[in-house]
Design a protein around this motif. Structure first.
Motif, PDB file in Angstrom:
ATOM      1  N   GLU A 130       0.833  -1.189   0.000  1.00 13.29           N
ATOM      2  CA  GLU A 130       0.000   0.000   0.000  1.00 13.29           C
ATOM      3  C   GLU A 130       0.872   1.244   0.000  1.00 13.29           C
ATOM      4  O   GLU A 130       2.017   1.216   0.467  1.00 13.29           O
ATOM      5  N   LEU A 131       0.326   2.323  -0.519  1.00  7.42           N
ATOM      6  CA  LEU A 131       0.944   3.632  -0.398  1.00  7.42           C
ATOM      7  C   LEU A 131       0.289   4.363   0.767  1.00  7.42           C
ATOM      8  O   LEU A 131      -0.917   4.613   0.761  1.00  7.42           O
ATOM      9  N   ILE A 132       1.080   4.706   1.779  1.00  9.53           N
ATOM     10  CA  ILE A 132       0.582   5.418   2.946  1.00  9.53           C
ATOM     11  C   ILE A 132       1.394   6.695   3.105  1.00  9.53           C
ATOM     12  O   ILE A 132       2.609   6.648   3.325  1.00  9.53           O
ATOM     13  N   ASN A 133       0.700   7.835   2.941  1.00 10.58           N
ATOM     14  CA  ASN A 133       1.371   9.138   3.007  1.00 10.58           C
ATOM     15  C   ASN A 133       2.543   9.223   2.034  1.00 10.58           C
ATOM     16  O   ASN A 133       3.603   9.776   2.352  1.00 10.58           O
ATOM     17  N   GLY A 134       2.332   8.645   0.850  1.00 13.08           N
ATOM     18  CA  GLY A 134       3.346   8.719  -0.184  1.00 13.08           C
ATOM     19  C   GLY A 134       4.467   7.721  -0.060  1.00 13.08           C
ATOM     20  O   GLY A 134       5.388   7.726  -0.880  1.00 13.08           O
ATOM     21  N   GLN A 153      -5.796   4.932   3.221  1.00 15.03           N
ATOM     22  CA  GLN A 153      -4.926   5.323   4.312  1.00 15.03           C
ATOM     23  C   GLN A 153      -5.311   4.558   5.568  1.00 15.03           C
ATOM     24  O   GLN A 153      -6.485   4.487   5.927  1.00 15.03           O
ATOM     25  N   ARG A 154      -4.354   4.012   6.241  1.00 20.27           N
ATOM     26  CA  ARG A 154      -4.627   3.319   7.491  1.00 20.27           C
ATOM     27  C   ARG A 154      -4.347   4.250   8.654  1.00 20.27           C
ATOM     28  O   ARG A 154      -3.394   5.021   8.635  1.00 20.27           O
ATOM     29  N   LYS A 155      -5.166   4.174   9.688  1.00 21.53           N
ATOM     30  CA  LYS A 155      -4.987   4.997  10.881  1.00 21.53           C
ATOM     31  C   LYS A 155      -4.467   4.116  12.003  1.00 21.53           C
ATOM     32  O   LYS A 155      -5.103   3.155  12.397  1.00 21.53           O
ATOM     33  N   GLY A 156      -3.342   4.483  12.538  1.00 23.71           N
ATOM     34  CA  GLY A 156      -2.769   3.724  13.634  1.00 23.71           C
ATOM     35  C   GLY A 156      -2.204   2.406  13.171  1.00 23.71           C
ATOM     36  O   GLY A 156      -1.960   2.172  11.997  1.00 23.71           O
ATOM     37  N   ALA A 157      -2.035   1.504  14.127  1.00 22.37           N
ATOM     38  CA  ALA A 157      -1.445   0.212  13.817  1.00 22.37           C
ATOM     39  C   ALA A 157      -2.458  -0.672  13.122  1.00 22.37           C
ATOM     40  O   ALA A 157      -3.658  -0.551  13.309  1.00 22.37           O
ATOM     41  N   ALA A 158      -1.949  -1.591  12.316  1.00 20.36           N
ATOM     42  CA  ALA A 158      -2.833  -2.521  11.603  1.00 20.36           C
ATOM     43  C   ALA A 158      -3.463  -3.475  12.596  1.00 20.36           C
ATOM     44  O   ALA A 158      -2.823  -3.924  13.543  1.00 20.36           O
ATOM     45  N   PRO A 159      -4.739  -3.813  12.419  1.00 16.45           N
ATOM     46  CA  PRO A 159      -5.390  -4.758  13.332  1.00 16.45           C
ATOM     47  C   PRO A 159      -4.811  -6.148  13.187  1.00 16.45           C
ATOM     48  O   PRO A 159      -4.235  -6.496  12.166  1.00 16.45           O
TER      49      PRO A 159
END
Length: 292
Positions: free
Chosen positions: A51-55, A117-123
């Motif tokens: 995934e792309l997260i914050n570039g 975009q994921r928020k925080g740690a992955a579940p």
């Protein structure tokens, strides 16, 4: 000033020997392990979601497939089927990835808004036998057929590849034999001695030809089990009569070849003319051998 270190994408809990990227799902497939030795190092095939997260590119573990006491040393991918070289055997795996029904709206929204975009740690993952659920994506992996592909005194499959339409796969190992198998039944359709000693790599062309390289310093082109031609580096290329060398790998394009040396230099040549297009004499990360 030291060389800049590349960012780490993912660290597996075992030595990595093989990587594949599935173009249909974007999954990164990483395999390896510690083998049968009782060192506490596991053996497995990891399916990673990119995934792309914050570039920035990120990889998260989607599914871990346990291969018990067998480390996967080489991989080939054909659609949803993996061919994994494990010791002297070839194991076929089928994997299926799909979105959960309750996440269709989220999937559609992500197409409009760009990368999710994921928020925080992955579940934490939820595992149900051979099926894993992770952030709306489900992955199921199952073992298919397996067959012994090498029969030397210290047997090891070193390479595996599919043909252009994924109906056949070819294997090579330490006994120097090429064996061709139907997919997915793994019924043997061809077997012949290609090299004296280990086969380093092989490639199947769309016209039915097979290219092999071995530790016997030979690179050969075959039509089934009939030798078509061989590449003699010292005769056709630069004068390296006193320099030890060996062929290391076959590329799918055949347009360029690369030469790496133990001194840390690397060169790239046009395959048909051996005209040099790139030379670097200070690549400390280079490995020895010729990449075809």
């Amino acid at each position: 000033m030291g060389r800049r270190r590349a960012p780490e994408l993912y660290r597996a809990p075992f030595p990595l020997y093989a990587l594949q990227v599935d173009p249909s799902t974007g999954l990164l497939i990483a395999a390896g392990g510690g083998g049968a030795a009782k060192t506490g190092i596991k053996n497995g095939v990891h399916f990673l979601q990119l995934e792309l997260i914050n570039g920035r590119l990120s990889a998260s573990l989607l599914h871990s497939h346990d291969t018990e006491t067998r480390a996967t040393m080489n991989l080939a991918l054909a659609g949803d089927i993996l061919a994994a070289g494990q010791d002297a055997h070839c194991q076929l795996l089928r994997f299926q990835a799909h979105q959960q029904q309750g996440n269709k709206a989220e999937k559609a929204g992500s197409k409009e808004q760009g990368p999710r975009q994921r928020k925080g740690a992955a579940p934490a993952e939820k595992k149900c036998g051979a099926e894993t659920q992770h952030e709306g994506l489900e992955l199921r992996v199952e073992n298919l057929q397996a067959v012994q592909t090498d029969f030397s005194s210290d047997p090891l499959q070193k390479v595996v590849c599919f043909n252009h339409d994924n109906t056949l796969l070819a294997t090579g190992g330490t006994d120097g034999y090429v064996r061709v198998w139907k997919v997915p039944s793994l019924e043997k359709v061809l077997e012949f001695k290609a090299h004296e000693g280990e086969i380093e790599d092989l490639a199947l062309g769309p016209d039915g030809k097979l290219v092999t390289v071995g530790r016997d310093l030979k690179a050969s082109v075959w039509q089934k089990d009939q030798l078509v031609t061989q590449l003699h580096w010292q005769e056709n290329g630069p004068t390296f009569s006193s320099t030890p060398y060996r062929y290391q790998a076959c590329s799918e394009s055949g347009t360029f070849l690369g030469l790496g040396t133990v001194t840390g230099s690397v060169a790239i040549y046009i395959a048909f003319s051996l005209q040099g297009v790139f030379l670097c004499g200070s690549c400390s990360c280079c490995v020895s051998g010729l990449l075809l």
